[in-house]
Write a protein that holds these residues in place. Structure first.
Motif, PDB file in Angstrom:
ATOM      1  N   SER A   1       0.832  -1.305  -0.031  1.00  0.00           N
ATOM      2  CA  SER A   1      -0.093  -0.014   0.063  1.00  0.00           C
ATOM      3  C   SER A   1       0.809   1.131  -0.012  1.00  0.00           C
ATOM      4  O   SER A   1       1.908   1.257   0.746  1.00  0.00           O
ATOM      5  N   TRP A   2       0.286   2.336  -0.522  1.00  0.00           N
ATOM      6  CA  TRP A   2       1.024   3.738  -0.502  1.00  0.00           C
ATOM      7  C   TRP A   2      -0.132   4.776  -0.956  1.00  0.00           C
ATOM      8  O   TRP A   2      -1.102   4.270  -1.325  1.00  0.00           O
ATOM      9  N   VAL A   3       0.370   5.966  -0.801  1.00  0.00           N
ATOM     10  CA  VAL A   3      -0.621   6.991  -0.918  1.00  0.00           C
ATOM     11  C   VAL A   3      -0.383   7.669  -2.216  1.00  0.00           C
ATOM     12  O   VAL A   3       0.791   7.771  -2.551  1.00  0.00           O
ATOM     13  N   THR A   4      -1.467   8.080  -2.913  1.00  0.00           N
ATOM     14  CA  THR A   4      -1.312   8.447  -4.409  1.00  0.00           C
ATOM     15  C   THR A   4      -1.638   9.891  -4.259  1.00  0.00           C
ATOM     16  O   THR A   4      -1.587  10.595  -5.185  1.00  0.00           O
ATOM     17  N   LYS A   5      -2.631  10.276  -3.192  1.00  0.00           N
ATOM     18  CA  LYS A   5      -3.159  11.419  -3.286  1.00  0.00           C
ATOM     19  C   LYS A   5      -3.432  11.993  -1.861  1.00  0.00           C
ATOM     20  O   LYS A   5      -4.109  11.110  -1.212  1.00  0.00           O
ATOM     21  N   ILE A   6      -3.175  13.293  -1.497  1.00  0.00           N
ATOM     22  CA  ILE A   6      -3.622  13.780  -0.147  1.00  0.00           C
ATOM     23  C   ILE A   6      -4.199  15.115  -0.349  1.00  0.00           C
ATOM     24  O   ILE A   6      -3.665  16.071  -1.180  1.00  0.00           O
TER      25      ILE A   6
ATOM     26  N   ILE B   1      -5.211   5.705  -1.124  1.00  0.00           N
ATOM     27  CA  ILE B   1      -4.502   4.773  -0.750  1.00  0.00           C
ATOM     28  C   ILE B   1      -4.603   3.617  -2.105  1.00  0.00           C
ATOM     29  O   ILE B   1      -5.313   3.237  -2.534  1.00  0.00           O
ATOM     30  N   SER B   2      -3.455   3.310  -2.669  1.00  0.00           N
ATOM     31  CA  SER B   2      -3.406   2.483  -3.659  1.00  0.00           C
ATOM     32  C   SER B   2      -2.477   1.071  -3.218  1.00  0.00           C
ATOM     33  O   SER B   2      -1.827   1.279  -2.450  1.00  0.00           O
ATOM     34  N   CYS B   3      -3.121   0.130  -3.926  1.00  0.00           N
ATOM     35  CA  CYS B   3      -2.476  -1.140  -3.253  1.00  0.00           C
ATOM     36  C   CYS B   3      -2.239  -2.272  -4.387  1.00  0.00           C
ATOM     37  O   CYS B   3      -2.908  -1.831  -5.518  1.00  0.00           O
ATOM     38  N   GLU B   4      -1.424  -3.189  -4.193  1.00  0.00           N
ATOM     39  CA  GLU B   4      -1.445  -4.152  -5.038  1.00  0.00           C
ATOM     40  C   GLU B   4      -1.227  -5.519  -4.251  1.00  0.00           C
ATOM     41  O   GLU B   4      -0.725  -5.688  -3.297  1.00  0.00           O
ATOM     42  N   ILE B   5      -2.060  -6.357  -4.624  1.00  0.00           N
ATOM     43  CA  ILE B   5      -2.167  -7.761  -3.960  1.00  0.00           C
ATOM     44  C   ILE B   5      -1.244  -8.596  -4.934  1.00  0.00           C
ATOM     45  O   ILE B   5      -1.609  -9.056  -6.141  1.00  0.00           O
TER      46      ILE B   5
ATOM     47  N   GLU C   1       5.136  10.240   3.762  1.00  0.00           N
ATOM     48  CA  GLU C   1       6.312   9.177   3.618  1.00  0.00           C
ATOM     49  C   GLU C   1       5.778   8.187   2.588  1.00  0.00           C
ATOM     50  O   GLU C   1       6.865   7.467   2.287  1.00  0.00           O
ATOM     51  N   TYR C   2       4.673   7.888   2.526  1.00  0.00           N
ATOM     52  CA  TYR C   2       4.378   6.820   1.456  1.00  0.00           C
ATOM     53  C   TYR C   2       3.601   7.538   0.220  1.00  0.00           C
ATOM     54  O   TYR C   2       3.025   6.575  -0.303  1.00  0.00           O
ATOM     55  N   LEU C   3       3.963   8.741   0.106  1.00  0.00           N
ATOM     56  CA  LEU C   3       3.258   9.360  -1.129  1.00  0.00           C
ATOM     57  C   LEU C   3       4.073   9.037  -2.349  1.00  0.00           C
ATOM     58  O   LEU C   3       5.212   9.186  -2.428  1.00  0.00           O
ATOM     59  N   ASP C   4       3.329   8.572  -3.425  1.00  0.00           N
ATOM     60  CA  ASP C   4       4.040   8.044  -4.803  1.00  0.00           C
ATOM     61  C   ASP C   4       4.250   9.320  -5.376  1.00  0.00           C
ATOM     62  O   ASP C   4       3.602  10.351  -5.271  1.00  0.00           O
ATOM     63  N   ASP C   5       5.216   9.350  -6.257  1.00  0.00           N
ATOM     64  CA  ASP C   5       5.483  10.806  -7.035  1.00  0.00           C
ATOM     65  C   ASP C   5       4.800  10.901  -8.330  1.00  0.00           C
ATOM     66  O   ASP C   5       4.766  11.490  -9.243  1.00  0.00           O
ATOM     67  N   GLY C   6       3.412  10.245  -8.348  1.00  0.00           N
ATOM     68  CA  GLY C   6       2.245  10.369  -9.346  1.00  0.00           C
ATOM     69  C   GLY C   6       1.845   9.207 -10.483  1.00  0.00           C
ATOM     70  O   GLY C   6       1.001   9.385 -11.176  1.00  0.00           O
ATOM     71  N   GLN C   7       2.717   8.178 -10.043  1.00  0.00           N
ATOM     72  CA  GLN C   7       2.013   6.928 -10.546  1.00  0.00           C
ATOM     73  C   GLN C   7       1.160   6.369  -9.681  1.00  0.00           C
ATOM     74  O   GLN C   7       1.604   5.689  -8.736  1.00  0.00           O
ATOM     75  N   GLY C   8      -0.160   6.136  -9.877  1.00  0.00           N
ATOM     76  CA  GLY C   8      -1.181   5.329  -9.339  1.00  0.00           C
ATOM     77  C   GLY C   8      -1.187   3.875  -9.465  1.00  0.00           C
ATOM     78  O   GLY C   8      -0.644   3.365 -10.455  1.00  0.00           O
ATOM     79  N   ALA C   9      -1.612   3.045  -8.704  1.00  0.00           N
ATOM     80  CA  ALA C   9      -1.678   1.603  -8.914  1.00  0.00           C
ATOM     81  C   ALA C   9      -2.602   1.071  -9.995  1.00  0.00           C
ATOM     82  O   ALA C   9      -2.179   0.055 -10.641  1.00  0.00           O
ATOM     83  N   LEU C  10      -3.493   1.936 -10.511  1.00  0.00           N
ATOM     84  CA  LEU C  10      -4.088   1.624 -11.762  1.00  0.00           C
ATOM     85  C   LEU C  10      -3.586   1.700 -13.037  1.00  0.00           C
ATOM     86  O   LEU C  10      -4.164   1.210 -13.921  1.00  0.00           O
TER      87      LEU C  10
END
Length: 142
Positions: free
Chosen positions: A78-83, A90-94, A131-140
């Motif tokens: 899990s990571w954060v893609t937008k605040i 929160i984006s995730c990969e299983i 701390e978990y914010l992605d640089d712009g690339q979401g999970a989808l």
């Protein structure tokens, strides 16, 4: 960017008539990982961050591959893609290693349970989430 990792066991009852994990069960897996991320790892010893409540405003899920029951847990990253001021995504990969079964995104709204309404994200919560914010690339994407 850091990713939160959660080891999620599979239950026999998670399977459907086709012999793989039912699509609706993945929502529960995402919830388990999200709770672990937001509550157990909340910043500061005894911090009230995220303890006041939160609600899910949206789920978006891409099912990539069927997942069959086995005794080994799957990994949920899990990571954060937008605040924003009052939401976080929160984006995730299983997955297993490079094998991705599900990519998902969940919009969460912090909620004031006593007042019965949404609330703003606190400065402490925002610092933790960044701390978990992605640089712009979401999970989808991908």
């Amino acid at each position: 960017m850091a990713r939160h990792t959660y080891s999620c066991p599979l239950r026999w009852s998670d399977m459907d008539a086709f012999g793989h994990v039912n699509n609706a069960v993945f929502i529960s897996y995402l919830e388990e990982a999200r709770v672990d991320f937001m509550f157990r790892l909340a910043p500061g010893d005894g911090s009230p961050s995220f303890s006041g409540g939160s609600v899910v405003a949206r789920h978006e899920i891409d099912y990539k591959l069927p997942l069959v029951h086995r005794h080994q847990p799957v990994t949920i990253e899990s990571w954060v893609t937008k605040i924003t001021a009052a939401t976080l995504t929160i984006s995730c990969e299983i997955k297993d290693g490079d094998q991705v079964y599900v990519r998902a995104s969940t919009v969460v709204v912090p909620y004031d349970l006593e007042a019965g309404r949404p609330r703003r994200i606190t400065a402490e919560e925002k610092a933790y989430l960044q701390e978990y914010l992605d640089d712009g690339q979401g999970a989808l994407a991908a």
